[in-house]
Design a protein around this motif. Structure first.
Motif, PDB file in Angstrom:
ATOM      1  N   GLY A  12       0.816  -1.203   0.000  1.00 36.18           N
ATOM      2  CA  GLY A  12       0.000   0.000   0.000  1.00 36.18           C
ATOM      3  C   GLY A  12       0.852   1.255   0.000  1.00 36.18           C
ATOM      4  O   GLY A  12       0.356   2.362   0.179  1.00 36.18           O
ATOM      5  N   CYS A  13       2.132   1.083  -0.217  1.00 36.11           N
ATOM      6  CA  CYS A  13       3.088   2.183  -0.236  1.00 36.11           C
ATOM      7  C   CYS A  13       2.811   3.077  -1.447  1.00 36.11           C
ATOM      8  O   CYS A  13       2.541   2.600  -2.543  1.00 36.11           O
ATOM      9  CB  CYS A  13       4.496   1.606  -0.300  1.00 36.11           C
ATOM     10  N   HIS A  23       2.126   7.653  -6.860  1.00 35.44           N
ATOM     11  CA  HIS A  23       1.754   6.362  -7.439  1.00 35.44           C
ATOM     12  C   HIS A  23       1.769   5.299  -6.357  1.00 35.44           C
ATOM     13  O   HIS A  23       2.671   5.275  -5.516  1.00 35.44           O
ATOM     14  CB  HIS A  23       2.754   5.936  -8.524  1.00 35.44           C
ATOM     15  N   GLU A  24       0.781   4.393  -6.400  1.00 37.19           N
ATOM     16  CA  GLU A  24       0.859   3.220  -5.537  1.00 37.19           C
ATOM     17  C   GLU A  24       1.812   2.239  -6.207  1.00 37.19           C
ATOM     18  O   GLU A  24       1.741   2.027  -7.413  1.00 37.19           O
ATOM     19  CB  GLU A  24      -0.505   2.576  -5.332  1.00 37.19           C
ATOM     20  N   VAL A  25       2.712   1.658  -5.422  1.00 37.96           N
ATOM     21  CA  VAL A  25       3.733   0.782  -5.992  1.00 37.96           C
ATOM     22  C   VAL A  25       3.715  -0.586  -5.326  1.00 37.96           C
ATOM     23  O   VAL A  25       3.198  -0.756  -4.221  1.00 37.96           O
ATOM     24  CB  VAL A  25       5.148   1.393  -5.842  1.00 37.96           C
ATOM     25  N   VAL A  26       4.273  -1.530  -6.022  1.00 37.95           N
ATOM     26  CA  VAL A  26       4.525  -2.869  -5.507  1.00 37.95           C
ATOM     27  C   VAL A  26       6.019  -2.939  -5.260  1.00 37.95           C
ATOM     28  O   VAL A  26       6.816  -2.566  -6.116  1.00 37.95           O
ATOM     29  CB  VAL A  26       4.083  -3.933  -6.541  1.00 37.95           C
ATOM     30  N   GLU A  27       6.407  -3.387  -4.072  1.00 38.86           N
ATOM     31  CA  GLU A  27       7.819  -3.420  -3.701  1.00 38.86           C
ATOM     32  C   GLU A  27       8.463  -4.748  -4.087  1.00 38.86           C
ATOM     33  O   GLU A  27       7.890  -5.808  -3.864  1.00 38.86           O
ATOM     34  CB  GLU A  27       7.987  -3.229  -2.201  1.00 38.86           C
ATOM     35  N   TRP A  62      11.901  10.633   4.229  1.00 37.95           N
ATOM     36  CA  TRP A  62      10.651  11.225   4.704  1.00 37.95           C
ATOM     37  C   TRP A  62       9.462  10.645   3.960  1.00 37.95           C
ATOM     38  O   TRP A  62       8.488  10.251   4.541  1.00 37.95           O
ATOM     39  CB  TRP A  62      10.644  12.759   4.611  1.00 37.95           C
ATOM     40  N   ASN A  63       9.510  10.588   2.650  1.00 35.74           N
ATOM     41  CA  ASN A  63       8.502   9.945   1.803  1.00 35.74           C
ATOM     42  C   ASN A  63       9.212   8.902   0.945  1.00 35.74           C
ATOM     43  O   ASN A  63      10.442   8.828   0.936  1.00 35.74           O
ATOM     44  CB  ASN A  63       7.816  10.968   0.882  1.00 35.74           C
ATOM     45  N   TYR A  64       8.427   8.140   0.220  1.00 36.20           N
ATOM     46  CA  TYR A  64       9.008   7.210  -0.739  1.00 36.20           C
ATOM     47  C   TYR A  64       9.116   7.911  -2.083  1.00 36.20           C
ATOM     48  O   TYR A  64       8.194   8.613  -2.511  1.00 36.20           O
ATOM     49  CB  TYR A  64       8.137   5.958  -0.879  1.00 36.20           C
ATOM     50  N   TYR A  65      10.246   7.697  -2.756  1.00 36.27           N
ATOM     51  CA  TYR A  65      10.493   8.321  -4.050  1.00 36.27           C
ATOM     52  C   TYR A  65      10.910   7.261  -5.054  1.00 36.27           C
ATOM     53  O   TYR A  65      11.655   6.338  -4.726  1.00 36.27           O
ATOM     54  CB  TYR A  65      11.591   9.377  -3.948  1.00 36.27           C
TER      55      TYR A  65
END
Length: 139
Positions: A12-13, A23-27, A62-65
């Protein structure tokens, strides 16, 4: 024989791309490194509406990039797996059945396996070396 190299999961990242869009991403966690595939692109890729999906570096400050593109993924010829080519790390695969289960929440993650390097055929090497001929030309 293929060996386990990591896993892929949907947490849900949400990550921000270079244009500032969320964007919602899959890790993907492969060989100790962390990558991401945009969920929208992955959904289009496994449904057949998009041929190649980009794999990007996932950074956390701080956030995901989303960082630079470091690989490509596409559905295999048999339609049973997602093949991932990471430019620096090699080739990997994940079962589409397990991937769909991880994306839609039935499973926590799907296992990624490393595709072993294929050694060059001895017949081909021998043929290339022994069948070469010298060709002379007048200039």
């Amino acid at each position: 024989m293929m060996q386990k190299a990591g896993y892929i999961q949907r947490t849900g990242c949400r990550a921000i791309d270079s244009e500032g869009r969320l964007h919602e991403v899959v890790e993907l966690h492969v060989m100790g490194a962390r990558y991401a595939i945009r969920l929208g692109d992955l959904s289009r890729g496994i449904s057949g509406r998009q041929v190649v999906v980009q794999v990007e570096i996932l950074a956390h400050e701080w956030n995901y990039y989303l960082g630079t593109i470091c690989g490509l993924a596409q559905v295999s010829g048999s339609g049973k797996a997602l093949n991932i080519e990471l430019f620096e790390a090699g080739n990997f695969t994940v079962s589409l059945l397990a991937l769909r289960s991880a994306i839609y929440g039935r499973e926590r993650h799907a296992t990624i396996a490393r595709i072993p390097e294929q050694p060059a055929s001895a017949v081909w090497k021998e043929r290339r070396i022994t069948s070469q001929q010298q060709i002379s030309a007048l200039v």
